[in-house]
Scaffold this active site. Structure first.
Site, PDB file in Angstrom:
ATOM      1  N   ARG A  33      -5.914  92.509  20.156  1.00 34.11           N
ATOM      2  CA  ARG A  33      -4.829  91.628  20.600  1.00 34.11           C
ATOM      3  C   ARG A  33      -3.494  92.379  20.591  1.00 34.11           C
ATOM      4  NH1 ARG A  33      -8.785  88.943  21.515  1.00 34.11           N
ATOM      5  NH2 ARG A  33      -9.497  87.066  20.406  1.00 34.11           N
ATOM      6  N   GLU A 177     -19.670  76.889  13.500  1.00 33.43           N
ATOM      7  CA  GLU A 177     -19.261  77.332  14.841  1.00 33.43           C
ATOM      8  C   GLU A 177     -20.375  78.076  15.574  1.00 33.43           C
ATOM      9  OE1 GLU A 177     -15.783  79.885  15.017  1.00 33.43           O
ATOM     10  OE2 GLU A 177     -15.856  79.995  17.188  1.00 33.43           O
ATOM     11  N   LYS A 219     -17.510  73.278  15.379  1.00 38.66           N
ATOM     12  CA  LYS A 219     -16.588  74.005  16.266  1.00 38.66           C
ATOM     13  C   LYS A 219     -17.378  74.624  17.402  1.00 38.66           C
ATOM     14  CE  LYS A 219     -13.177  77.703  16.382  1.00 38.66           C
ATOM     15  NZ  LYS A 219     -11.989  78.247  15.742  1.00 38.66           N
ATOM     16  N   SER A 261     -11.371  77.905  22.007  1.00 38.92           N
ATOM     17  CA  SER A 261     -10.921  78.063  23.398  1.00 38.92           C
ATOM     18  C   SER A 261     -11.723  79.140  24.121  1.00 38.92           C
ATOM     19  CB  SER A 261      -9.421  78.325  23.479  1.00 38.92           C
ATOM     20  OG  SER A 261      -9.033  79.465  22.758  1.00 38.92           O
ATOM     21  N   GLY A 262     -12.214  80.132  23.405  1.00 45.87           N
ATOM     22  CA  GLY A 262     -13.205  81.068  23.943  1.00 45.87           C
ATOM     23  C   GLY A 262     -12.808  81.896  25.151  1.00 45.87           C
ATOM     24  N   GLY A 263     -11.510  82.031  25.392  1.00 42.60           N
ATOM     25  CA  GLY A 263     -11.084  82.826  26.545  1.00 42.60           C
ATOM     26  C   GLY A 263     -10.577  81.982  27.702  1.00 42.60           C
ATOM     27  N   ARG A 292      -6.879  82.034  20.733  1.00 41.52           N
ATOM     28  CA  ARG A 292      -6.103  82.568  21.854  1.00 41.52           C
ATOM     29  C   ARG A 292      -5.266  81.508  22.564  1.00 41.52           C
ATOM     30  NH1 ARG A 292     -11.344  85.546  23.980  1.00 41.52           N
ATOM     31  NH2 ARG A 292     -12.200  83.999  22.543  1.00 41.52           N
TER      32      ARG A 292
HETATM   33  P1  13P Z   1     -10.602  81.205  20.436  1.00 41.84           P
HETATM   34  O1  13P Z   1      -9.988  79.829  20.535  1.00 41.84           O
HETATM   35  O2  13P Z   1      -9.670  82.312  20.868  1.00 41.84           O
HETATM   36  O3  13P Z   1     -11.961  81.279  21.015  1.00 41.84           O
HETATM   37  O4  13P Z   1     -10.752  81.501  18.877  1.00 41.84           O
HETATM   38  C1  13P Z   1     -11.267  80.511  18.078  1.00 41.84           C
HETATM   39  C2  13P Z   1     -12.119  81.111  17.056  1.00 41.84           C
HETATM   40  O5  13P Z   1     -11.904  80.887  15.883  1.00 41.84           O
HETATM   41  C3  13P Z   1     -13.255  81.938  17.486  1.00 41.84           C
HETATM   42  O6  13P Z   1     -14.086  82.208  16.404  1.00 41.84           O
END
Ligand code: 13P
Length: 341
Positions: A33, A177, A219, A261-263, A292
């Site tokens: 990042r 998650e 999650k 959010s995953g990208g 992100r």
């Molecule tokens: P993102 O929302 O950027 O995907 O990150 C959340 C997260 O904790 C991923 O493990």
């Protein structure tokens, strides 16, 4: 029967109008990042960046908890308070990422399995004394030719359930998650099937390993078109498919679903959450645990320079506020352009 104090923490994390900031990037991830803004990842820069986020005035109105990385849980702000104290002074709940990342799954070279179970009970005890009230473990499922295999879903779900059981026993709320990656040219329908099979497997394992559904948060990814698909499903289709998928798989006893959010771009991630909440009420709270999508504009505005702290905080506060509105299904995309002017 669940545990009242664990359930209370889970409920506080999904309080109305609030969600979670995922700021638990591992050393490798935060380096990537920072590289995107041409900043070297030193301990001081990581601390300064996270202190900027955590001291943003007004953010606590929309942020219930923050997921930290091991290093951050032990760091102090420039005024001498620990970063954990900075959060708790604002009634923001500190959490901790406890998995140790992914590695290649044996006998299935294109799939991943998450490590970190060895010694986890002792680490949880320490994290609790350092102030963590909740934890996170991320499993990664990849969509591709002939994958995911049920074998991959099984081993990842077994590890998630072992982690969740240990957390509950040690008085820490587990965030479970299982992330189905959006990478690839697959359709929304394929994402639906894989997410459904993943969640079936995960909840089966959680049940077998005696995890209380009332005392955890899920999650997951949203049900989306693959990021390289020729056409991206519109917001309404994503909202509809995601809710339908969870209605098939997530027990109503689970208090909340906090999406990653995953990208996804920050505004799309907000729009998706908003569209889902507009369709409520649902059996569970639908909230966010974005990394992100909450941080990208703040990271850019800061650019590694403390002189830009106010700009970074303004960018972060804006995203927190937009997602807070999406929690109520009251996000208005027009407020994005006004803020940008
Ligand atoms: P993102 O929302 O950027 O995907 O990150 C959340 C997260 O904790 C991923 O493990």
């Amino acid at each position: 029967m669940g545990d009242a104090s664990l359930n209370a923490v889970a409920r506080a994390l999904i309080a109305p109008g609030k969600g979670i900031l995922a700021a638990d990037e591992s050393s490798g991830t935060i380096e990537r990042r920072f590289k995107s803004i041409k900043v070297e990842s030193t301990e001081d820069r990581r601390r300064a960046y996270r202190e900027m986020l955590f001291t943003t005035r007004g953010a606590a109105e929309f942020i219930s908890g923050v997921i930290l990385y091991d290093e951050t849980l032990r760091q102090s702000a420039s005024d001498g308070r620990t970063l954990v104290q900075v959060l708790t002074d604002q009634d923001v709940i500190p959490g901790i990422k406890v998995d140790k990342g992914t590695t290649r799954l044996a006998k299935s070279p294109d799939e991943l399995v998450t490590e970190g179970l060895d010694g986890l009970r002792q680490r949880l005890v320490e994290y609790r004394t350092l102030g963590a009230k909740f934890a996170k473990w991320r499993a990664v499922i990849t969509i591709g030719d002939g994958i995911p295999t049920q074998y991959c879903l099984d081993v990842n779900a077994q590890a998630l359930a072992r982690y969740a059981a240990l957390c509950q026993e040690e008085g820490i709320v587990p965030i479970v998650e299982p992330e189905v990656l959006m990478d690839g040219p697959h359709s929304l329908e394929r994402c639906y099937e894989v997410t459904r099979d993943t969640l079936h497997t995960v909840f089966d394992q959680l049940y077998q390993q005696r995890v209380e559904f009332t005392d955890l948060l899920l999650k997951p990814n949203m049900v989306l078109s693959g990021s390289e698909a020729a056409e991206q499903a519109p917001v309404e289709a994503v909202a509809e498919a995601t809710i339908a998928c969870f209605r098939e798989t997530v027990p109503a006893a689970v208090p909340g679903i906090v999406f990653l959010s995953g990208g996804q771009s920050d505004e799309i991630a907000t729009a998706h959450l908003d569209a889902m909440n507009r369709r409520g009420p649902h059996p569970w709270e639908l909230s966010f645990s974005y990394g992100r999508a909450l941080q990208a504009p703040a990271l850019k505005a800061w650019g590694g320079d403390d002189a830009n702290m106010a700009a970074g905080q303004a960018a972060y506060l804006h995203r927190a506020k937009m997602n807070g509105a999406a929690r109520h299904g009251r996000y208005d995309a027009a407020t994005e352009t006004k803020a940008a002017v």
